[in-house]
Design a protein around this motif. Structure first.
Motif, PDB file in Angstrom:
ATOM      1  N   ARG A 130       0.818  -1.218   0.000  1.00 35.24           N
ATOM      2  CA  ARG A 130       0.000   0.000   0.000  1.00 35.24           C
ATOM      3  C   ARG A 130       0.848   1.263   0.000  1.00 35.24           C
ATOM      4  O   ARG A 130       0.502   2.250  -0.640  1.00 35.24           O
ATOM      5  CB  ARG A 130      -0.891  -0.026   1.239  1.00 35.24           C
ATOM      6  CG  ARG A 130      -1.928   1.054   1.304  1.00 35.24           C
ATOM      7  CD  ARG A 130      -3.032   0.574   2.226  1.00 35.24           C
ATOM      8  NE  ARG A 130      -3.902   1.628   2.665  1.00 35.24           N
ATOM      9  CZ  ARG A 130      -5.010   1.420   3.376  1.00 35.24           C
ATOM     10  NH1 ARG A 130      -5.355   0.204   3.720  1.00 35.24           N
ATOM     11  NH2 ARG A 130      -5.772   2.407   3.741  1.00 35.24           N
ATOM     12  N   ILE A 149      -8.294  -0.018  -1.883  1.00 34.23           N
ATOM     13  CA  ILE A 149      -8.168   0.249  -0.451  1.00 34.23           C
ATOM     14  C   ILE A 149      -9.528   0.107   0.221  1.00 34.23           C
ATOM     15  O   ILE A 149     -10.529   0.634  -0.275  1.00 34.23           O
ATOM     16  CB  ILE A 149      -7.634   1.689  -0.233  1.00 34.23           C
ATOM     17  CG1 ILE A 149      -6.187   1.759  -0.739  1.00 34.23           C
ATOM     18  CG2 ILE A 149      -7.753   2.124   1.216  1.00 34.23           C
ATOM     19  CD1 ILE A 149      -5.601   3.160  -0.734  1.00 34.23           C
ATOM     20  N   ASP A 175      -7.233  -4.976   1.936  1.00 40.68           N
ATOM     21  CA  ASP A 175      -7.419  -4.393   0.601  1.00 40.68           C
ATOM     22  C   ASP A 175      -7.620  -5.513  -0.430  1.00 40.68           C
ATOM     23  O   ASP A 175      -6.881  -6.491  -0.457  1.00 40.68           O
ATOM     24  CB  ASP A 175      -6.193  -3.540   0.242  1.00 40.68           C
ATOM     25  CG  ASP A 175      -6.046  -2.352   1.201  1.00 40.68           C
ATOM     26  OD1 ASP A 175      -7.052  -1.979   1.848  1.00 40.68           O
ATOM     27  OD2 ASP A 175      -4.926  -1.819   1.303  1.00 40.68           O
TER      28      ASP A 175
END
Ligand code: GLU
Length: 311
Positions: A130, A149, A175
């Motif tokens: 991420r 996300i 996610d």
């Protein structure tokens, strides 16, 4: 003026990778009976994202099997294998919302011993990729998959068959992949887009997909679709507690059709599910007349399916 009630739109969403087995038949029956008992429509869609395992021949046999059961539909929408461009449009929408990032994790990284697993064997993606910098991304030597996300929020559903169900996508899922590294869009995105575009208001399917509902509700919110109502019907189990599946070749419709009439099959399933008191023969139309979600049991259904084939 009274607000006009929206028409119920249900759907069949089979994967044409073989003959329908009893579990598929049961889910299809419940979807159809629920929609038709409310004067609603039915839509058919072939879920053939996995082009290796699915075929047009199986899709054609599926249509014939639905017709043999007496389960009609009002329209068939394009199969998923032909909708890649449509999915790309929605994928780009997620990108514009700044909610996508590339994920370079390998399968072994994801499933390795250090990956946090939930009690049901699924793992929670810990967000490894991420926060990679642009530089780190550029230095990766592989094509990424793409993840969306998820927020730390709990989704609550009142499932027509299972009752209240809650899932926090952040702590219990992480996610989500929406496009694989090979460019194929995943089930969750395709289903959300297809159900949304077809105006589906009621999703009835097997209990094994219950945890998919919050994932799809999240994507519906992002992509601008209404939430449908959900009903996840119980799994069918053999008397020894084993789940009936596609592996039980003797219980697929190809075999069953040699031994039973559609009315006998529908009557047996409706009785096992608690919809009728006696295991009498029942046509699909008669089932729709008898049908209500209050009658359908939520727990697993034990079925001595061998009795159907005289085994
Ligand atoms: N294609 C899935 C199946 O055949 C069903 C997916 C769904 O109903 O959302 O099991």
């Amino acid at each position: 003026m009274k607000e006009r009630e929206r028409t119920v739109v249900g759907r069949f969403a089979p994967t044409p990778s073989g003959r329908m087995h009893l579990g598929n038949v049961f889910a299809a029956l419940m979807a159809w009976a629920s929609a038709r008992s409310q004067g609603g429509e039915m839509v058919l869609r072939m879920e053939d994202l996995d082009t290796q395992r699915t075929s047009r021949e199986f899709a054609e046999i599926l249509r014939q099997d639905l017709s043999w059961l007496g389960l009609d539909y009002d329209r068939e929408t394009a199969p998923q294998s032909q909708r890649s461009e449509v999915y790309t449009r929605y994928f780009e929408k997620l990108r514009r919302l700044d909610l996508l990032y590339p994920c370079y994790c390998t399968r072994s990284q994801l499933h390795g011993v250090n990956a946090p697993h939930l009690s049901d064997g699924t793992y929670v993606y810990p967000g490894t990729c991420r926060h990679l910098t642009e530089e780190q991304r550029n230095s990766m030597n592989r094509t990424p998959s793409w993840r969306v996300i998820v927020p730390d929020k709990t989704w609550e559903i009142t499932d027509l068959c299972q009752g209240d169900y809650r899932l926090n996508l952040f702590s219990e899922c992480g996610d989500m992949v929406v496009r694989r590294a090979d460019g194929v869009y995943v089930y969750q995105l395709a289903v959300t887009v297809d159900d949304g575009e077809a105006g589906v208001t009621e999703v009835v399917r097997g209990m094994d997909l219950l945890s998919s509902a919050p994932r799809q509700m999240y994507l519906q919110e992002l992509l601008g679709f209404n939430h449908p109502t959900y009903a996840h019907v119980p799994m069918l189990l053999a008397p020894d507690g084993r789940r009936l599946s596609k592996r039980d070749k003797d219980l697929d419709l190809g075999e069953l059709r040699k031994h039973v009439s559609p009315e006998m099959l529908i009557g047996t399933l409706a009785h096992s599910a608690g919809i009728i008191d006696q295991p009498v023969s029942l046509s699909a139309r008669e089932l729709a007349q008898e049908f209500s979600w209050e009658k359908v049991r939520g727990e697993s259904i034990y079925l001595d399916a061998a009795a159907l084939t005289g085994g």
